[in-house]
Design a protein around this motif. Structure first.
Motif, PDB file in Angstrom:
ATOM      1  N   GLN A 156      12.189 -42.848  18.395  1.00  0.00           N
ATOM      2  CA  GLN A 156      12.357 -41.681  17.544  1.00  0.00           C
ATOM      3  C   GLN A 156      13.777 -41.620  17.013  1.00  0.00           C
ATOM      4  O   GLN A 156      14.010 -41.387  15.818  1.00  0.00           O
ATOM      5  CB  GLN A 156      12.077 -40.397  18.341  1.00  0.00           C
ATOM      6  CG  GLN A 156      10.701 -39.813  18.223  1.00  0.00           C
ATOM      7  CD  GLN A 156      10.627 -38.465  18.909  1.00  0.00           C
ATOM      8  OE1 GLN A 156      10.901 -38.338  20.106  1.00  0.00           O
ATOM      9  NE2 GLN A 156      10.275 -37.458  18.154  1.00  0.00           N
ATOM     10  N   GLY A 416       3.936 -45.645  17.634  1.00  0.00           N
ATOM     11  CA  GLY A 416       3.921 -44.258  17.198  1.00  0.00           C
ATOM     12  C   GLY A 416       4.822 -44.019  16.003  1.00  0.00           C
ATOM     13  O   GLY A 416       4.449 -43.309  15.058  1.00  0.00           O
ATOM     14  N   GLN A 417       6.002 -44.628  16.011  1.00  0.00           N
ATOM     15  CA  GLN A 417       6.930 -44.455  14.888  1.00  0.00           C
ATOM     16  C   GLN A 417       6.447 -45.173  13.633  1.00  0.00           C
ATOM     17  O   GLN A 417       6.778 -44.776  12.520  1.00  0.00           O
ATOM     18  CB  GLN A 417       8.324 -44.965  15.282  1.00  0.00           C
ATOM     19  CG  GLN A 417       8.993 -44.145  16.369  1.00  0.00           C
ATOM     20  CD  GLN A 417       9.058 -42.666  16.028  1.00  0.00           C
ATOM     21  OE1 GLN A 417       9.543 -42.286  14.962  1.00  0.00           O
ATOM     22  NE2 GLN A 417       8.551 -41.826  16.920  1.00  0.00           N
ATOM     23  N   GLY A 419       3.357 -45.229  12.855  1.00  0.00           N
ATOM     24  CA  GLY A 419       2.178 -44.487  12.416  1.00  0.00           C
ATOM     25  C   GLY A 419       0.857 -45.072  12.873  1.00  0.00           C
ATOM     26  O   GLY A 419      -0.198 -44.663  12.383  1.00  0.00           O
ATOM     27  N   ASP A 422      -0.595 -41.912  17.879  1.00  0.00           N
ATOM     28  CA  ASP A 422       0.167 -40.695  18.131  1.00  0.00           C
ATOM     29  C   ASP A 422       0.743 -40.806  19.534  1.00  0.00           C
ATOM     30  O   ASP A 422       0.059 -40.575  20.529  1.00  0.00           O
ATOM     31  CB  ASP A 422      -0.730 -39.456  18.009  1.00  0.00           C
ATOM     32  CG  ASP A 422       0.024 -38.154  18.273  1.00  0.00           C
ATOM     33  OD1 ASP A 422       1.252 -38.203  18.497  1.00  0.00           O
ATOM     34  OD2 ASP A 422      -0.619 -37.088  18.266  1.00  0.00           O
ATOM     35  N   ASN A 425       0.372 -37.942  21.975  1.00  0.00           N
ATOM     36  CA  ASN A 425      -0.956 -37.645  22.488  1.00  0.00           C
ATOM     37  C   ASN A 425      -1.094 -38.415  23.801  1.00  0.00           C
ATOM     38  O   ASN A 425      -1.218 -39.642  23.809  1.00  0.00           O
ATOM     39  CB  ASN A 425      -2.024 -38.085  21.483  1.00  0.00           C
ATOM     40  CG  ASN A 425      -3.429 -37.775  21.938  1.00  0.00           C
ATOM     41  OD1 ASN A 425      -3.778 -37.982  23.093  1.00  0.00           O
ATOM     42  ND2 ASN A 425      -4.249 -37.285  21.022  1.00  0.00           N
ATOM     43  N   GLN A 428      -3.956 -41.063  24.127  1.00  0.00           N
ATOM     44  CA  GLN A 428      -3.749 -42.338  23.442  1.00  0.00           C
ATOM     45  C   GLN A 428      -2.675 -43.162  24.138  1.00  0.00           C
ATOM     46  O   GLN A 428      -2.813 -44.386  24.287  1.00  0.00           O
ATOM     47  CB  GLN A 428      -3.356 -42.079  21.983  1.00  0.00           C
ATOM     48  CG  GLN A 428      -4.459 -41.514  21.120  1.00  0.00           C
ATOM     49  CD  GLN A 428      -4.060 -41.467  19.650  1.00  0.00           C
ATOM     50  OE1 GLN A 428      -3.270 -42.278  19.167  1.00  0.00           O
ATOM     51  NE2 GLN A 428      -4.613 -40.504  18.929  1.00  0.00           N
ATOM     52  N   ARG A 429      -1.605 -42.493  24.553  1.00  0.00           N
ATOM     53  CA  ARG A 429      -0.502 -43.231  25.171  1.00  0.00           C
ATOM     54  C   ARG A 429      -0.925 -43.871  26.490  1.00  0.00           C
ATOM     55  O   ARG A 429      -0.623 -45.039  26.756  1.00  0.00           O
ATOM     56  CB  ARG A 429       0.686 -42.292  25.392  1.00  0.00           C
ATOM     57  CG  ARG A 429       1.943 -43.032  25.848  1.00  0.00           C
ATOM     58  CD  ARG A 429       3.158 -42.128  25.896  1.00  0.00           C
ATOM     59  NE  ARG A 429       3.110 -41.174  26.990  1.00  0.00           N
ATOM     60  CZ  ARG A 429       3.027 -39.862  26.845  1.00  0.00           C
ATOM     61  NH1 ARG A 429       2.961 -39.328  25.629  1.00  0.00           N
ATOM     62  NH2 ARG A 429       3.001 -39.063  27.892  1.00  0.00           N
TER      63      ARG A 429
END
Length: 517
Positions: A156, A416-417, A419, A422, A425, A428-429
């Motif tokens: 991030q 995630g970064q 896209g 997510d 989430n 999902q992770r």
């Protein structure tokens, strides 16, 4: 509240059993997950959602939230706030990220590079090992500070650095993705070193069989994505290799290779011959905290709860006081880690200087494990070679273990970064962590069995690490000087930061010159 919370307790208990079964299935069942996910739109699946596969693979996320009420450490809210410990004993209770860091740091570089340097330079280069372990920690601390003050994951933060952007990802995210992917070769070498040791300890299995056993073992330990397992496993392994190494260092004093305080003092004189300058700089780049560990420290600080306990960022005195307290706790954690890996690294160096340098023996090629085993044979006796091999196993396996835990956080963060998922989430992770945990070790095993040059494979990672250092330094500078500093750092810290930045940058430049020019 979600539907899962509306279940009666009996149904929830039954379904909890099915959920737990999922954590013990074989990797092949993940293919079944994607198959079921693909056919979920068929009427049959919709009508019979009570099926085992539906509750195990599809409805599991909602049920997991209902049954496992543990908070996601990557989600920061007013509910996660906790006051920092004020006492020394209180701070000890919140140690943890540094243990994982130490397990990762004390690996092939410390086992091989420092001992080789000691064999070549004698005690004269002791100072560069100590400086290497001490000087780089300020950049690590800046990453830790940024984590606590912002609550951002490292990708991030990197995705906010200035520069070109490709789709949703900044150049820094793409480059880290590329460089870390190349390190698959290095991890193959680390797995190879671990396998060679096991084969020497237990000759009943082939190299290939041991490689598969190592892959399954490390995957089984990591795939649930449980931070406490990673932390406790790391603590166990650093305890083992620290005790074994210090024991050997102690008993060498009762052999013909005993060294004196005068020898140690001579190694602190900042004198270094041209003949060993290259090896010394190479050891400086490999030992101590490196680019991988600096990046990984972000995830362990988050999962330990430092950022969540600080709470959402605000400009109040209460928040600033709380943030300062957790930063102090993080710094204490980093200092403890630094003491551990410095102690073990210096011990490896002194053993190499005392025994191998006096004999003129330098570890070379793929027989490096046998040559290094001579250290423990000489210091503890001819019948205790296995002591070294067990210690070396924990050194190398701990690095594989901690790196897999790191990669299963880093890659989902990168995805995630970009896209692709997510990251925040938790469902999902966790799924992706499990899939990657069962995938990476077998890729590493394949690389080792295909190349079969573990030392060369490990050293290749040092080159990539040197290049990654530039991005790490750039990121640390950006965090400190271009992001809003609600809590400014002191003068001493700033001086240490610049010493760390300059030394890391210089080593990175040297590494690039050595490889490409």
């Amino acid at each position: 509240m979600g539907k899962a919370f509306q279940c009666d307790s009996g149904r929830r208990s039954s379904l909890a059993v099915l959920i737990r079964i999922r954590y013990f299935i074989t990797p092949g069942c993940y293919l079944g997950y994607f198959f079921v996910l693909g056919i979920n739109n068929f009427r049959f699946i919709k009508r019979f959602k009570i099926s085992f596969f539906y509750y195990t693979f599809i409805q599991q996320p909602n049920l997991q939230r209902a049954i496992n009420l543990k908070k996601d450490p990557y989600v920061i809210s007013a509910d996660t706030v906790k006051e920092p410990p004020a006492s020394f004993i209180g701070k000890i209770k919140f140690l943890g990220p540094g243990f994982i860091l130490s397990a990762s740091i004390v690996g092939s570089g410390e086992l091989i590079a420092t001992t080789v340097l000691g064999a070549k330079a004698g005690f004269a280069a002791l100072w560069i090992i100590i400086v290497s372990c001490l000087v780089k920690v300020a950049v690590q601390l800046e990453f830790g500070r940024h984590t606590i003050l912002t609550g951002e994951t490292v990708m991030q933060a990197f995705n906010k650095l200035p520069g070109p952007q490709l789709r949703q990802g900044r150049w820094t995210v793409w480059i880290i993705f590329f460089f870390v992917s190349l390190k698959i070769v290095q991890l193959g070498g680390m797995v190879g070193g671990t396998v060679i040791i096991l084969n020497k300890l237990f000759d009943g299995f082939s190299i290939t069989t041991w490689a598969l056993i190592v892959a399954i073992a490390v995957a089984a330990l990591i795939f649930r994505g449980n931070y406490s397992i990673v932390e406790k496993g790391s603590l166990l392994m650093i305890g083992m290799f620290t005790i074994l190494t210090l024991t050997s260092l102690y008993f060498v004093q009762f052999t013909a290779y005993a060294f004196s305080f005068a020898d140690v003092f001579a190694g602190l004189q900042f004198n270094l011959s041209n003949e060993v300058m290259g090896v010394a700089i190479g050891a400086f780049g490999i030992t101590g905290v490196a680019s991988d560990e600096i990046i990984a420290y972000n995830y362990w600080c988050l999962e330990k709860g430092y950022a969540a306990y600080t709470g959402p960022r605000e400009n109040s005195e209460a928040w600033k006081t709380r943030a300062k307290g957790w930063i102090t706790t993080m710094q204490f954690d980093a200092m403890v880690a630094m003491i551990i890996y410095t102690l073990v690294t210096v011990s490896f160096y002194l053993l190499g200087s005392a025994i191998l340098y006096s004999r003129g023996e330098v570890p070379q090629g793929n027989e490096v494990i046998d040559t290094l085993a001579f250290i423990y044979t000489e210091s503890l006796g001819a019948g205790v070679k296995n002591v070294y091999l067990v210690g070396a196993f924990f050194v190398l396996f701990s690095s594989v273990y901690a790196t897999l835990a790191f990669w299963t956080r880093l890659f989902p963060d990168i995805f995630g970064q970009l896209g692709w998922i997510d990251f925040f989430n938790i469902t999902q992770r966790k799924k992706l962590i499990a899939v990657l945990a069962w995938t990476f070790p077998f890729v590493w095993v394949f690389m080792y069995l295909f190349i079969e040059l573990p030392v060369l494979m490990v050293l290749s990672g040092g080159v990539i690490g040197s290049l990654m250092l530039f991005i790490v330094v750039y990121g640390a500078y950006h965090f400190k000087y271009t992001r809003t500093q609600i809590i400014p750092s002191g003068k001493f810290y700033t001086i240490a930061f610049w010493i760390s930045v300059i030394s890391i940058f210089a080593v990175g430049v040297y590494g690039v010159i050595q490889v490409f020019f």
